[in-house]
Write an enzyme that holds these catalytic residues in place. Structure first.
Site, mmCIF file in Angstrom:
data_model
loop_
_atom_site.group_PDB
_atom_site.id
_atom_site.type_symbol
_atom_site.label_atom_id
_atom_site.label_comp_id
_atom_site.label_asym_id
_atom_site.label_seq_id
_atom_site.Cartn_x
_atom_site.Cartn_y
_atom_site.Cartn_z
ATOM 1 C CB ILE A 138 -18.719 4.730 1.447
ATOM 2 C CG1 ILE A 138 -19.396 5.029 0.102
ATOM 3 C CG2 ILE A 138 -19.650 5.084 2.594
ATOM 4 C CD1 ILE A 138 -20.730 4.309 -0.078
ATOM 5 C CG ASP A 139 -13.455 2.238 2.145
ATOM 6 O OD1 ASP A 139 -13.107 3.379 2.482
ATOM 7 O OD2 ASP A 139 -13.370 1.245 2.900
ATOM 8 C CE LYS A 140 -11.985 1.124 -7.747
ATOM 9 N NZ LYS A 140 -10.698 0.724 -8.330
ATOM 10 C CB THR A 142 -17.937 0.461 0.740
ATOM 11 O OG1 THR A 142 -16.871 -0.192 1.440
ATOM 12 C CG2 THR A 142 -19.187 0.427 1.604
ATOM 13 N NE ARG A 239 -12.074 -2.551 3.729
ATOM 14 C CZ ARG A 239 -11.323 -2.054 2.755
ATOM 15 N NH1 ARG A 239 -11.455 -0.778 2.405
ATOM 16 N NH2 ARG A 239 -10.449 -2.817 2.144
#
Length: 322
Positions: A138-140, A142, A239
């Protein structure tokens, strides 16, 4: 071989150094990194090798090839982790916002992998290396739940589950706007943005199919709380899908959320969104078959304080207006 990045220096623009223009146009490159690429012949102007100090003129065609980074050996670091579950084959983490999952350019340490190398004393290794098996990310910025393999057999079995989209993945997001329906499905091809290399896009020339199912959880003036189920797991999928549908996530600077902040009239709410400083996205639930026992496991996490605080404020405000 990496695909070349093709840039054109704009017409009617003041002259600019080649290394400066490249670092400004390719976000992952610092000016010194751009200069090294130029010196190594990985960046050319109109097909010719040039010096980093060359002053570009309008219409100059700049080609940049960023070679793949040389893998560095991540080092163990004692970083606190919220462990939801652990056994000899898997570990399940509730990742906080701001932590990168895997070391890379600009994030050589302080990552989840560095923390896991210190935490897991019984790693049996992946592919002959003593390292945790990252099967999804998962994104930094998130927050939320992640499963990581500690053994080769777990890595293979979990990877297969992700490949056939049998993993249950539920997210909660706060978005700008008021979705017209109560639930729906978004499907598109997602790939690297044709112009902005740090973004993904549904308008990419090449990409992979991406499917997101969504349902409205709560509606507030100008903001909606949305529950999302991922059928596929492309980079930045939620996103991109919500932004391109016209409903960018709160505080998502990359995909249009930042520009919406000025439209928030309530000064308290505006400050809360600004203070959050990261896209309002949380990986709430993760369900999968244990890669060794076959038992179904599901983990559910609470919303972090920043998102929960905004929802509480909006709920209280809505109650006052009734």
């Amino acid at each position: 071989m990496e695909h070349p990045i093709e840039l054109t220096f704009p017409m009617d623009t003041d002259a600019e150094r080649l290394d400066s223009f490249i670092s400004r146009s390719v976000p992952e490159l610092t000016r010194s990194a751009a200069a090294r690429l130029i010196d190594n012949g990985c960046a050319t102007v109109n097909g010719q090798k040039q010096k980093a100090s060359l002053k570009l003129k309008g219409g100059d065609a700049v080609t940049v090839i960023v070679p793949p980074p040389t893998p560095a050996e991540p080092q163990p670091q004692e970083i606190p982790l919220e462990v939801l579950y652990e056994d000899p084959d898997v570990i399940v983490i509730n990742k906080g916002a701001g932590m990168v999952v895997h070391p890379g350019a600009g994030n050589e340490d302080g990552t989840l992998v560095n923390a896991l190398l210190a935490h897991c004393k019984d790693l049996s290794g992946i592919g002959g290396e003593l390292r945790p098996g990252i099967v999804h990310r998962i994104d930094k910025d998130t927050s939320g739940v992640l499963v990581i393999a500690k053994s080769d057999r777990a890595h293979t079995a979990l990877s297969d589950q992700f490949k056939v989209h049998s993993i249950k993945r539920i997210y909660l997001a706060l978005v700008y706007g008021n979705l017209k329906e109560d639930k729906g499905r978004i499907e598109s091809i997602i790939g690297r943005h044709p112009v902005d290399r740090k973004k993904m896009s549904g308008k990419a020339r090449n990409g992979k199919n991406a499917i997101t199912h969504w349902r409205v959880e709560a509606r507030f003036p100008g903001i909606t709380l949305v529950r999302l189920r991922l059928e596929t797991g492309r980079t930045h999928q939620i996103r991109v899908h919500l932004s391109e549908a016209g409903y960018p996530l709160l505080a998502d600077e990359v995909y249009g959320g930042g520009s919406r902040l000025a439209q928030v009239k309530d000064p308290v709410l505006r400050q809360m969104i600004k203070t959050m400083g990261r896209q309002a996205l949380h990986a709430k639930t993760l369900g999968f078959l244990h890669p060794v026992t076959g038992q179904y496991l599901e983990f559910d996490t609470e919303l972090p304080e920043d998102m929960a605080g905004i929802i509480a404020y909006l709920t209280e405000k809505a109650g006052d207006m009734e």
